[in-house]
Design an enzyme around this catalytic site. Structure first.
Site, short mmCIF file in Angstrom:
data_model
loop_
_atom_site.label_atom_id
_atom_site.label_comp_id
_atom_site.label_asym_id
_atom_site.label_seq_id
_atom_site.Cartn_x
_atom_site.Cartn_y
_atom_site.Cartn_z
CG HIS A 1 55.80 -30.97 56.86
ND1 HIS A 1 56.13 -31.97 55.99
CD2 HIS A 1 54.51 -31.21 57.21
CE1 HIS A 1 55.10 -32.77 55.80
NE2 HIS A 1 54.09 -32.33 56.53
CG ASN A 2 56.19 -23.61 58.93
OD1 ASN A 2 56.77 -22.66 58.44
ND2 ASN A 2 54.99 -24.00 58.52
#
Lengths: 222, 592
Positions: free
Chosen positions: B519-520
């Site tokens: 989850h960038n």
């Protein structure tokens, strides 16, 4: 009569298969070395035998053919490091920025074993008794053989990681022979539909272990 | 000299979760669309069959569905003075490649964000005062509100066949659901997944502590389902191979199981795989894109002219493509000018691992979204002044998932100088596999002036382009939040009767080598005004109105929840405007 005969023929027709399945398990498999030399193989086998020993809990890494697994892995794309980024200057940084070495896993094994075998206790390692091998591996893990040329503790970590992978991976990769790794931890294998068991609530399962190719553990390796 | 292809109405760069939505929306209007995907074609029947996918070594351990660093990676450094080093191996995150992108290997945890999340800065400032925000924190309100996004969350849930229990239906609290969620216009399309002994134990314990557990919304169909496009999904069989794997059972939502069967048949659509977009082409003034340049599998370079360019790659690649193409202005932390690469953040996942000795939780069974969750420590559902120590911005959900724990990943021996081996290791493996559980926290991560994406001056990709450089570390505010959340995880774990095995919380320096989540976020933030982001709320770039960017790169900071449903909803909201407004009258849809 015809019916009975038909049934009888059917049973006869099945018998050779049933008899084959009931034969004591004899693993043949492809054990032809793909990467290791005989000395390297002996070294790794002696290490695996202590990292995951046969003991009262059951068979160990050698019976699971973990050395073969490691040999096959190092010979392939992963061992060659085909997936790694190896371009650009090789810089230095803290371990949290990752392995900066552009040496492949396979070359790291080869160089590390060669450096260790250059030591007297390393040369004797493959033939040493279990206590001596444990002492050598302990020193290796603690960094006592770390030099500028040899990252001994990192090599120990790689050996341990790859041994556990080989002990617990699907048997189609050459390790976990006889599903001994999965049997140790109580893993029943890969099954497509667990819906009827959602409320199993931890009760013991009465079912054979299966891998990606079914209940045979040496698929594709004979 | 690039070979010029016939012009089309729209070209899509990257064919994953957002690219599939763009293709569907535009081809439904009769537009001619070409999608360019760097990876291979992947199909459910051909690539995700159970006998192929149920293989931990190949997929979770050797990253069979992920982009290889040799093809695409980033450099990383902890501050803007340091020299960055390349991430030579896959580590903290795992980015998918091939058709479907990361939406083929996701776990399927289908969270909406809470209403307060969209006005993070203004809400927390009003309640706690502006001092709550450190000077260098650039977290900001979103460009959209929950109410604006709600119809698109609803549409995306129905497209994906999400299984869950509504907790707030148009303001009415429904028992069994999440009482803290924002009002929903409709139920989930499918009932929640079945529960197990582990999630029941979490549920009972959380209730006994006065918390509010509810079943995680899961993008695994809990029953046979036909989505609004007419694509059929099968009921999940709880095989335990979700995160890191493709689903062979047509149960876990992915572009393959929800959209592609329709889009691939549409007139006017063409997909070209193993085609890497190397840059967006612009006219002489640089204010209008003319198409893209790409390289196919044979190494030949092509030009694909298009009236609209949709940047639909993974978060990091979205910023990279804009930066190498000179779309927008690159962010400069020294001056604060420029916005491309600004507001990069990750996700501060943490956990408490614990053992209930002698118990067996059938850990081989599971699904990526099979879990019980509490939101009592997310958003402003708790008093940020009442936390021990210094108040912080952020929070996150806490939950227990029964994913299906694969043996190697669960029992990895560790690499430290005191890692266990020998008979002791065998005993530990035998004793912990079946009885170990994990309570996890999906911690938010705030944005900061000196956490950003830029181009690396030294390291290059196989196409000669600079690698994307990530400048990032974990700041005090976020470290405090992580510690607080993991403290809550431990408290619940102990109340469940567990003996703590391990504590995972986040501190500086950030560890790029240990997988956390994928989850960038940020880098092309959506913003109300051009000085605070790269795109408007419709995903249209402020600088180049015929270039659109979709994905979590729009997020101005990382919420304490998984991103995918918000990625889908913001994309659908943007496409609604593209179809209704832009296609009829091209130009900026929000005045600058």
């Amino acid at each position: 009569m015809f019916r009975l005969l038909g049934l009888s023929i059917g049973l006869v027709g099945l018998r050779p298969f049933a008899a084959f399945a009931l034969q004591p398990h004899k693993r043949v498999g492809d054990t032809t070395p793909r990467f290791f030399t005989a000395d390297e193989r002996a070294f790794v086998t002696a290490a695996v035998d202590r990292l995951i020993p046969a003991d009262a809990q059951g068979p160990g890494g050698v019976a699971a053919e973990v050395p073969r697994f490691i040999d096959f892995q190092l010979a392939g794309a992963w061992g060659r490091g085909d997936d790694r980024y190896v371009s650009g200057p090789v810089g230095k940084g803290p371990p949290t920025l990752g392995n900066q070495s552009v040496t492949s896993r396979a070359d790291f094994y080869r160089a590390s074993i060669a450096a260790l075998r250059a030591l007297p206790e390393g040369r004797a390692f493959a033939g040493a008794d279990p206590a001596a091998r444990d002492a050598f591996l302990t020193a290796l893990q603690k960094g006592e053989h770390d030099t500028d040329q040899l990252k001994g503790s990192a090599f120990f970590a790689a050996l341990l990681e790859d041994s556990v992978s080989g002990f617990l991976a699907d048997p189609s990769y050459g390790g976990n022979a006889g599903f001994v790794g999965w049997a140790l931890i109580g893993y029943p294998g890969v099954r497509y539909d667990w819906t009827p068991y959602l409320r199993n609530d931890g009760r013991k399962l009465d079912m054979p272990i299966v891998g990606t190719y079914g209940p045979s553990d040496n698929y594709g390796l004979d | 000299m690039a070979t010029r292809k016939p012009a089309v109405d729209a070209v899509i760069c990257g064919f994953g979760a957002t690219g599939a939505l763009v293709a569907e929306a535009l081809t439904a209007q009769g537009l001619r669309v070409v999608a360019l995907e760097r990876g291979s074609m992947l199909t459910t029947a051909g690539d995700f069959a159970p006998a192929i996918q149920m293989d931990e070594l190949r997929f979770q351990q050797r990253h069979g569905l992920m982009v290889q660093p040799a093809q695409s990676t980033q450099t990383f450094r902890y501050n803007s003075q340091a020299e960055a080093l390349p991430m030579r191996d896959i580590g903290a995150w795992q980015i998918g490649t091939g058709v479907g992108g990361s939406a083929t290997h996701w776990a399927g945890q289908a969270f909406r964000l809470m209403p307060d999340e969209f006005r993070l800065r203004s809400h927390l400032t009003a309640r706690y005062g502006a001092d709550l925000f450190p000077d260098d924190m650039t977290s900001q309100d979103w460009a959209v509100s929950y109410d604006e996004l709600e119809p698109f969350y609803d549409r995306y849930e129905k497209l994906l066949g999400v299984s869950g229990q509504a907790g707030n239906l148009r303001g009415t609290i429904i028992p069994g659901g999440n009482p803290l969620e924002g009002p929903r216009s409709d139920h989930y399309p499918n009932p929640p997944l079945l529960r197990m002994k582990s999630t029941d134990l979490f549920d009972r314990t959380a209730k006994s502590l006065g918390l509010h557990p509810y079943p995680c919304a899961a993008a695994q169909a809990s029953r046979p389902y036909t989505n609004p496009l007419g694509v059929r999904m099968g009921a999940c069989t709880y095989c335990g191979f979700c995160s890191g794997f493709g689903c062979g059972n047509y149960s876990k939502s992915s572009p393959q199981t929800t959209i592609l069967p329709v889009v691939m048949q549409r007139d006017g659509f063409e997909l070209r795989v193993r085609s890497v977009v190397t840059r967006i082409l612009t006219d002489n003034l640089g204010k209008h894109a003319t198409g893209v340049e790409y390289v196919d599998a044979s190494g030949e370079t092509f030009e694909q002219p298009a009236d609209m360019v949709f940047v639909c790659s993974f978060t990091l690649a979205n910023s990279h493509l804009l930066l190498v193409s000179g779309i927008g202005e690159a962010y400069d932390p020294a001056t604060g000018k420029g916005t491309v690469g600004r507001n990069y953040a990750f996700q501060l996942w943490g956990a408490s691992d614990f053992l209930l000795a002698g118990q067996t939780f059938d850990p081989w069974i599971g699904a990526g979204g099979l879990g019980q969750i509490i939101d009592d420590y997310d958003c402003d559902n708790f008093d940020h002044r009442a936390v021990p120590g210094k108040p912080f911005v952020g929070g996150g959900y806490i939950g227990l998932f029964q994913y299906g724990n694969q043996p190697i990943g669960t029992l990895a021996p560790g690499s430290g100088k005191d890692a266990m081996w020998g008979s002791a290791l065998k005993r530990k493996m035998a004793d912990t596999y079946a009885g170990a559980l994990q309570v996890q926290a999906m911690g938010a991560n705030q944005s900061y002036k000196d956490c950003y994406l830029s181009l690396d001056p030294t390291y290059k990709d196989p196409y000669g382009r600079p690698l994307l450089r990530v400048t990032y570390d974990i700041k005090d505010n976020d470290r405090l939040m992580s510690r607080f959340l993991v403290d809550q995880c431990e408290r619940i774990a102990k109340a469940m009767g567990g003996t703590i095995l391990d504590r995972i919380d986040r501190a500086s320096p950030f560890d790029t080598t240990q997988f956390q989540t994928t989850h960038n976020s940020g880098g092309t933030a959506a913003s109300a005004t051009p000085d605070k982001g790269v795109v408007n709320k419709f995903g249209q770039t402020w600088s180049t109105p015929n270039v659109f960017v979709y994905g979590a790169s729009q997020f101005p900071q990382t919420p304490g929840r998984n991103p995918t449903m918000t990625v889908g909803a913001t994309t659908l909201l943007g496409l609604d405007a593209v179809v209704k407004t832009y296609v009829k009258s091209p130009g900026a849809m929000v005045p600058a």
